[in-house]
Design a protein around this motif. Sequence first.
Motif, short mmCIF file in Angstrom:
data_model
loop_
_atom_site.label_atom_id
_atom_site.label_comp_id
_atom_site.label_asym_id
_atom_site.label_seq_id
_atom_site.Cartn_x
_atom_site.Cartn_y
_atom_site.Cartn_z
N ILE A 1 0.89 -1.28 -0.07
CA ILE A 1 0.03 -0.01 0.12
C ILE A 1 0.80 1.25 0.07
O ILE A 1 0.67 2.32 -0.77
N ALA A 2 1.91 1.37 0.86
CA ALA A 2 2.76 2.43 0.87
C ALA A 2 3.51 2.73 -0.56
O ALA A 2 3.58 3.89 -0.68
N THR A 3 3.86 1.78 -1.16
CA THR A 3 4.36 1.91 -2.38
C THR A 3 3.39 2.41 -3.57
O THR A 3 3.86 3.55 -4.07
N LEU A 4 2.02 2.12 -3.34
CA LEU A 4 1.03 2.75 -4.33
C LEU A 4 0.91 4.29 -3.74
O LEU A 4 0.79 5.16 -4.67
N THR A 5 0.57 4.34 -2.47
CA THR A 5 0.05 5.73 -2.00
C THR A 5 1.43 6.69 -2.34
O THR A 5 1.08 7.85 -2.54
N ALA A 6 2.51 6.22 -2.52
CA ALA A 6 3.66 7.27 -2.69
C ALA A 6 3.48 7.66 -4.12
O ALA A 6 3.83 9.00 -4.56
N GLU A 7 3.03 6.97 -4.92
CA GLU A 7 2.54 7.28 -6.54
C GLU A 7 1.57 8.55 -6.60
O GLU A 7 1.31 9.15 -7.53
N ILE A 8 0.65 8.26 -5.64
CA ILE A 8 -0.82 9.05 -5.89
C ILE A 8 -0.80 10.19 -4.52
O ILE A 8 -1.78 11.07 -4.88
N ALA A 9 0.01 10.33 -3.82
CA ALA A 9 -0.30 11.15 -2.87
C ALA A 9 -0.20 12.57 -3.26
O ALA A 9 -1.16 13.21 -2.32
N ASP A 10 0.22 13.06 -4.22
CA ASP A 10 -0.01 14.60 -4.50
C ASP A 10 -0.80 14.73 -5.48
O ASP A 10 -0.84 16.00 -6.21
#
Length: 156
Positions: free
Chosen positions: A10-19
């Motif tokens: 999940i952290a890997t994915l959310t890093a891509e969509i955070a901004d």
Amino acid sequence: MSKETFHQLIATLTAEIADRPLGPALDQWLNARHGAGTPTFDNLKQACIDGVAEGWLCEREGGGIRYGRVFKAEDALHRFSVDVVDMQDIAGPHHSHPNGEIDLIMPLEGEATFDHRPAGWCVYPPGSAHRPTVASGRALVLYLLPEGQIQFTKSS
């Protein structure tokens, strides 16, 4: 699949969509890059199936829906909370998304859809609301909520 390994996925994915703003462009991007049939989709789906089987996902039940918050919003997850539900031919409680909602639809049985959407991602913008509905089968749905914000509509 351990809960810690799931957290890292999940952290890997959310890093891509955070901004990225939550809306149609993110919906299209997620489905193009991480949609059904991609390694991300397949890994997340298998992790959810394993987590349910191991008992650390969807550990609660109410109104015919199995559910559970896996992780609260935290910096390591770029301020997204993570919930997973297991639904079969049912509508859940009406709610709104003050900051939006990102859903990963993972059909398990039949031709399951979530809010009329097939396997893949569905992004709701800030201020949207719905009554989440799985039809034509059974599906797991992973919810990413910015800051963990969700407001359930009071029954009258």
